[in-house]
Every structure is written in structure tokens, then in C-alpha cells.
Design a protein around this motif. Structure first.
Motif, PDB file in Angstrom:
ATOM      1  N   HIS A 215       8.124 -14.123 -29.029  1.00  0.00           N
ATOM      2  CA  HIS A 215       8.743 -14.468 -30.390  1.00  0.00           C
ATOM      3  C   HIS A 215       9.443 -13.027 -30.726  1.00  0.00           C
ATOM      4  N   SER A 216       8.875 -12.101 -30.688  1.00  0.00           N
ATOM      5  CA  SER A 216       9.242 -10.760 -31.239  1.00  0.00           C
ATOM      6  C   SER A 216      10.449 -10.315 -30.338  1.00  0.00           C
ATOM      7  N   MET A 217      10.352 -10.697 -28.936  1.00  0.00           N
ATOM      8  CA  MET A 217      11.689 -10.283 -28.372  1.00  0.00           C
ATOM      9  C   MET A 217      12.791 -11.123 -28.672  1.00  0.00           C
ATOM     10  N   ILE A 218      12.510 -12.380 -28.866  1.00  0.00           N
ATOM     11  CA  ILE A 218      13.605 -13.424 -29.372  1.00  0.00           C
ATOM     12  C   ILE A 218      14.254 -12.915 -30.634  1.00  0.00           C
ATOM     13  N   PHE A 219      13.361 -12.521 -31.667  1.00  0.00           N
ATOM     14  CA  PHE A 219      13.675 -12.186 -33.003  1.00  0.00           C
ATOM     15  C   PHE A 219      14.788 -10.835 -32.938  1.00  0.00           C
ATOM     16  N   SER A 220      14.340  -9.990 -32.209  1.00  0.00           N
ATOM     17  CA  SER A 220      15.310  -8.842 -32.477  1.00  0.00           C
ATOM     18  C   SER A 220      16.604  -9.152 -31.638  1.00  0.00           C
ATOM     19  N   ALA A 221      16.324 -10.160 -30.277  1.00  0.00           N
ATOM     20  CA  ALA A 221      17.479 -10.267 -29.637  1.00  0.00           C
ATOM     21  C   ALA A 221      18.564 -10.969 -30.597  1.00  0.00           C
ATOM     22  N   THR A 222      17.938 -11.916 -31.564  1.00  0.00           N
ATOM     23  CA  THR A 222      18.775 -12.709 -32.295  1.00  0.00           C
ATOM     24  C   THR A 222      19.746 -11.989 -33.465  1.00  0.00           C
ATOM     25  N   ASP A 223      19.183 -10.806 -33.646  1.00  0.00           N
ATOM     26  CA  ASP A 223      20.007  -9.878 -34.562  1.00  0.00           C
ATOM     27  C   ASP A 223      21.255  -9.396 -33.908  1.00  0.00           C
ATOM     28  N   ARG A 224      20.987  -9.308 -32.594  1.00  0.00           N
ATOM     29  CA  ARG A 224      22.244  -8.434 -31.913  1.00  0.00           C
ATOM     30  C   ARG A 224      23.173  -9.544 -31.591  1.00  0.00           C
ATOM     31  N   ILE A 225      22.582 -10.837 -31.239  1.00  0.00           N
ATOM     32  CA  ILE A 225      23.739 -11.956 -30.807  1.00  0.00           C
ATOM     33  C   ILE A 225      24.317 -12.432 -32.142  1.00  0.00           C
ATOM     34  N   TYR A 226      23.763 -12.268 -33.266  1.00  0.00           N
ATOM     35  CA  TYR A 226      24.237 -12.489 -34.747  1.00  0.00           C
ATOM     36  C   TYR A 226      25.562 -11.559 -34.677  1.00  0.00           C
ATOM     37  N   GLN A 227      25.324 -10.365 -34.432  1.00  0.00           N
ATOM     38  CA  GLN A 227      26.464  -9.407 -34.564  1.00  0.00           C
ATOM     39  C   GLN A 227      27.625 -10.077 -34.002  1.00  0.00           C
ATOM     40  N   ILE A 228      27.370 -10.387 -32.606  1.00  0.00           N
ATOM     41  CA  ILE A 228      28.657 -10.892 -31.652  1.00  0.00           C
ATOM     42  C   ILE A 228      29.165 -11.987 -32.258  1.00  0.00           C
ATOM     43  N   GLN A 229      28.334 -12.884 -32.714  1.00  0.00           N
ATOM     44  CA  GLN A 229      28.933 -14.086 -33.640  1.00  0.00           C
ATOM     45  C   GLN A 229      29.806 -13.854 -34.731  1.00  0.00           C
ATOM     46  N   ARG A 230      29.465 -12.821 -35.234  1.00  0.00           N
ATOM     47  CA  ARG A 230      30.148 -12.192 -36.668  1.00  0.00           C
ATOM     48  C   ARG A 230      31.508 -11.674 -36.108  1.00  0.00           C
ATOM     49  N   GLU A 231      31.421 -10.763 -35.135  1.00  0.00           N
ATOM     50  CA  GLU A 231      32.508 -10.101 -34.395  1.00  0.00           C
ATOM     51  C   GLU A 231      33.419 -11.147 -34.041  1.00  0.00           C
ATOM     52  N   ALA A 232      33.193 -12.115 -33.329  1.00  0.00           N
ATOM     53  CA  ALA A 232      33.940 -13.315 -32.938  1.00  0.00           C
ATOM     54  C   ALA A 232      34.782 -13.954 -33.906  1.00  0.00           C
ATOM     55  N   LEU A 233      34.058 -14.328 -35.126  1.00  0.00           N
ATOM     56  CA  LEU A 233      34.590 -14.798 -36.392  1.00  0.00           C
ATOM     57  C   LEU A 233      35.580 -13.791 -37.272  1.00  0.00           C
ATOM     58  N   GLU A 234      35.235 -12.614 -37.237  1.00  0.00           N
ATOM     59  CA  GLU A 234      35.903 -11.683 -38.129  1.00  0.00           C
ATOM     60  C   GLU A 234      37.026 -11.294 -37.302  1.00  0.00           C
ATOM     61  N   LYS A 236      39.217 -13.101 -35.812  1.00  0.00           N
ATOM     62  CA  LYS A 236      40.054 -13.963 -36.093  1.00  0.00           C
ATOM     63  C   LYS A 236      40.621 -14.147 -37.534  1.00  0.00           C
ATOM     64  N   TYR A 237      39.484 -13.887 -38.368  1.00  0.00           N
ATOM     65  CA  TYR A 237      39.745 -13.907 -39.842  1.00  0.00           C
ATOM     66  C   TYR A 237      40.003 -12.583 -40.605  1.00  0.00           C
ATOM     67  N   THR A 238      39.940 -11.500 -39.978  1.00  0.00           N
ATOM     68  CA  THR A 238      40.015 -10.384 -40.818  1.00  0.00           C
ATOM     69  C   THR A 238      41.596  -9.975 -41.108  1.00  0.00           C
ATOM     70  N   VAL A 239      41.852  -9.706 -42.130  1.00  0.00           N
ATOM     71  CA  VAL A 239      43.355  -9.440 -42.375  1.00  0.00           C
ATOM     72  C   VAL A 239      43.410  -7.981 -42.632  1.00  0.00           C
ATOM     73  N   ASP A 240      44.435  -7.418 -41.709  1.00  0.00           N
ATOM     74  CA  ASP A 240      44.659  -5.940 -41.768  1.00  0.00           C
ATOM     75  C   ASP A 240      45.512  -5.920 -42.803  1.00  0.00           C
ATOM     76  N   ALA A 241      44.921  -5.257 -43.958  1.00  0.00           N
ATOM     77  CA  ALA A 241      45.635  -4.959 -45.125  1.00  0.00           C
ATOM     78  C   ALA A 241      46.721  -3.873 -45.351  1.00  0.00           C
ATOM     79  N   SER A 242      46.285  -3.045 -43.908  1.00  0.00           N
ATOM     80  CA  SER A 242      47.186  -1.804 -43.864  1.00  0.00           C
ATOM     81  C   SER A 242      48.765  -2.291 -43.802  1.00  0.00           C
ATOM     82  N   GLN A 243      49.035  -3.568 -43.296  1.00  0.00           N
ATOM     83  CA  GLN A 243      50.251  -3.989 -43.248  1.00  0.00           C
ATOM     84  C   GLN A 243      51.181  -4.035 -44.522  1.00  0.00           C
ATOM     85  N   TRP A 244      50.485  -4.027 -45.646  1.00  0.00           N
ATOM     86  CA  TRP A 244      50.976  -4.276 -46.958  1.00  0.00           C
ATOM     87  C   TRP A 244      51.183  -2.907 -47.631  1.00  0.00           C
TER      88      TRP A 244
END
Ligand code: CDP
Length: 246
Positions: A215-234, A236-244
Motif C-alpha cells: 500500500h505505501s509503495m502504491i500510494f507514493s507511486a500514485t503521486d508520481r503518476i498523477y504528475q504525469i497525468q497533469r502534465e499530459a493535460l496541461e 494541451k491546455y496551457t496557453v502560452d501568455a507570452s504570445q500576447w
């Protein structure tokens, strides 16, 4: 679990057959919006697993007796391609894929705000193109970002990992050999931030202490995998404000 006791899953150097340490994940890559016709989609590579997910909905539930006046009905369908495994898999649903579809539907439903879409259904098609152990968890982790990419409101992302026992040791993210010839397999998925468990299955034998360690191995791994999920979402959805400009 296999019984090939002649296969030595942990080497004298303490490393696993593929060279990983006991709590090391296989490489994971995820991407969203890979299919044009789906409302949301994703692709994941996790070790040798290659899985595509397509999400449709919320749309009117059909047949009508599936309609719930209080919430959306979440239907995940897990499918393995005939060419995804060593021995050709007979096409079509079998007991294993029906069981996996059911537990994945329930896990996703606990993250989706289904109460916002009464009388509708949300379809999540999980197509395993190449299987290498841990497909249910990889498919679920990818489904969760495909649902988010479809713009469906969620309480949290669902993220999972497997641990188990192989060669007498508790190990994270079982490989195919460890899954086949190891002593136990424990897939778990949680809501990423609250860590509420939304899927837990177990095959094989482990002591309570070993389950705690897994369980503790899994819980700490899910934090790392969650980061990869967020990066995949971000990514595509992050807007590069520098273009303005400033
Ligand atoms: O994939 P997962 O670990 O979630 O489920 P499993 O039922 O424990 O299957 C473990 C692995 O066995 C799969 O990932 C496949 O690599 C393999 N398998 C297979 O070779 N042929 C099947 N019909 C089903 C599974």
C-alpha cells in the motif's frame, strides 16, 4: 499466479529481471486528444502496455431503461485486441474483460460528477493494443485523463498502480514475468488528491505486513503518476501568455 519456482525473479544484486529496484516504476508516457471523433481521448504507454481510450458523452442513455433520473450512467468497456498478447486472444467479451469493465466503470463513476447529467450515459472505450501486465490500472489511469479531456466535470483524477510479491519480496508495478510467476498481485486505484480507494483487487497471498508495505509503495507511486497525468493535460491546455506580449 504461476508455479515456475525455477524462475528467479529477484537477482543476487537485489534487482528485478528487468533491472528495476523493488519500488521502481516502468517508464510511463501519456497523451490526450489523440482521436478526432471522440469527445475526449488518450493514449498511454506504461512499460510494454499500449492502450488507447475514447470517451463519448454525456449523451442520452440508450436503451431508455438505462436512464437514471438522478445521474449519468458510466459505462467503461475494456477490450484486448486479438494481437495484444502472446497467444492470440479470441475477439469479443469474455469473463475477464467483463469483470475489468465493471470495476473500471465503478472506479471512474466515483470521480465523475454524474449528478450533473441525469438520464445520460458516458461511454469509455479502453482498447488494449499491447498487453504487458497491469493493463486494468494503465487503462483506468488513461481513462481518467480522457474523461477530463472530454470536458466532463470530475471531483478528482483516478490514478492507480499495482504492487505485489515476487521472489519473496514486495515489488511495485509488476512486470509480465512477475505477474505470471510471482506470489501475489494487488492493483489499487485512488482519487489522486484524497487517496480514497476506488479499486482494489488481489490475487495470490501476502501477509498483512506485506500488504501494508505494498500500500505505501502504491500510494507514493500514485503521486508520481498523477504528475504525469497533469502534465499530459496541461501540455494541451496551457496557453502560452507570452504570445500576447507584456
Ligand atoms: O493486465 P492486468 O494485470 O490488469 O490483468 P491480469 O488478468 O492480471 O493479466 C495480466 C497480464 O496477463 C495481462 O496484462 C497480459 O499481459 C496477460 N494476459 C494474456 O497474455 N492473455 C490474456 N488472455 C489475458 C492476460
Amino acid at each position: 499466479m504461476g508455479t515456475a519456482s525455477d524462475i528467479k525473479l529477484i537477482g543476487d544484486d537485489g534487482l528485478r529481471l528487468d533491472g528495476r529496484g523493488l519500488d521502481e516504476l516502468r517508464p510511463i508516457k501519456m497523451e490526450i486528444n489523440v482521436l478526432n471523433r471522440a469527445d475526449g481521448s488518450s493514449y498511454i504507454e506504461w512499460g510494454g502496455n499500449k492502450i488507447m481510450v475514447a470517451v463519448y458523452g454525456p449523451r442520452e442513455a440508450y436503451p431508455k431503461h438505462n436512464q437514471d433520473i438522478n445521474k449519468a450512467f458510466v459505462r467503461a468497456r475494456y477490450n484486448m485486441a486479438a494481437f495484444s498478447v502472446d497467444e492470440r486472444k479470441r475477439p469479443g467479451p469474455d469473463r475477464r474483460s467483463q469483470e475489468i469493465s465493471k470495476v473500471l466503470s465503478e472506479a471512474l463513476e466515483s470521480a465523475i460528477m454524474t449528478e450533473l447529467f441525469p438520464r445520460t450515459q458516458i461511454d469509455v472505450f479502453i482498447e488494449v493494443l499491447q498487453a504487458d501486465a497491469g493493463t486494468r490500472i494503465a487503462g483506468l489511469t488513461a481513462s481518467s485523463i480522457a474523461v477530463a479531456a472530454a470536458g466532463i466535470p470530475m471531483r478528482d483524477l483516478v490514478v492507480g498502480c499495482t504492487a505485489g510479491k515476487a521472489g519473496g519480496k514486495v515489488v511495485l508495478d509488476l512486470s509480465k514475468d512477475e505477474d505470471n510467476f510471482g506470489e501475489a498481485d494487488l492493483p489499487i486505484a485512488v482519487l489522486a488528491r484524497s487517496k480514497k480507494i476506488v479499486l482494489m483487487q488481489m490475487d495470490g497471498d501476502m501477509t498483512l505486513e506485506e500488504i501494508d508495505q505494498a500500500h505505501s509503495m502504491i500510494f507514493s507511486a500514485t503521486d508520481r503518476i498523477y504528475q504525469i497525468q497533469r502534465e499530459a493535460l496541461e501540455s494541451k491546455y496551457t496557453v502560452d501568455a507570452s504570445q500576447w506580449g507584456e
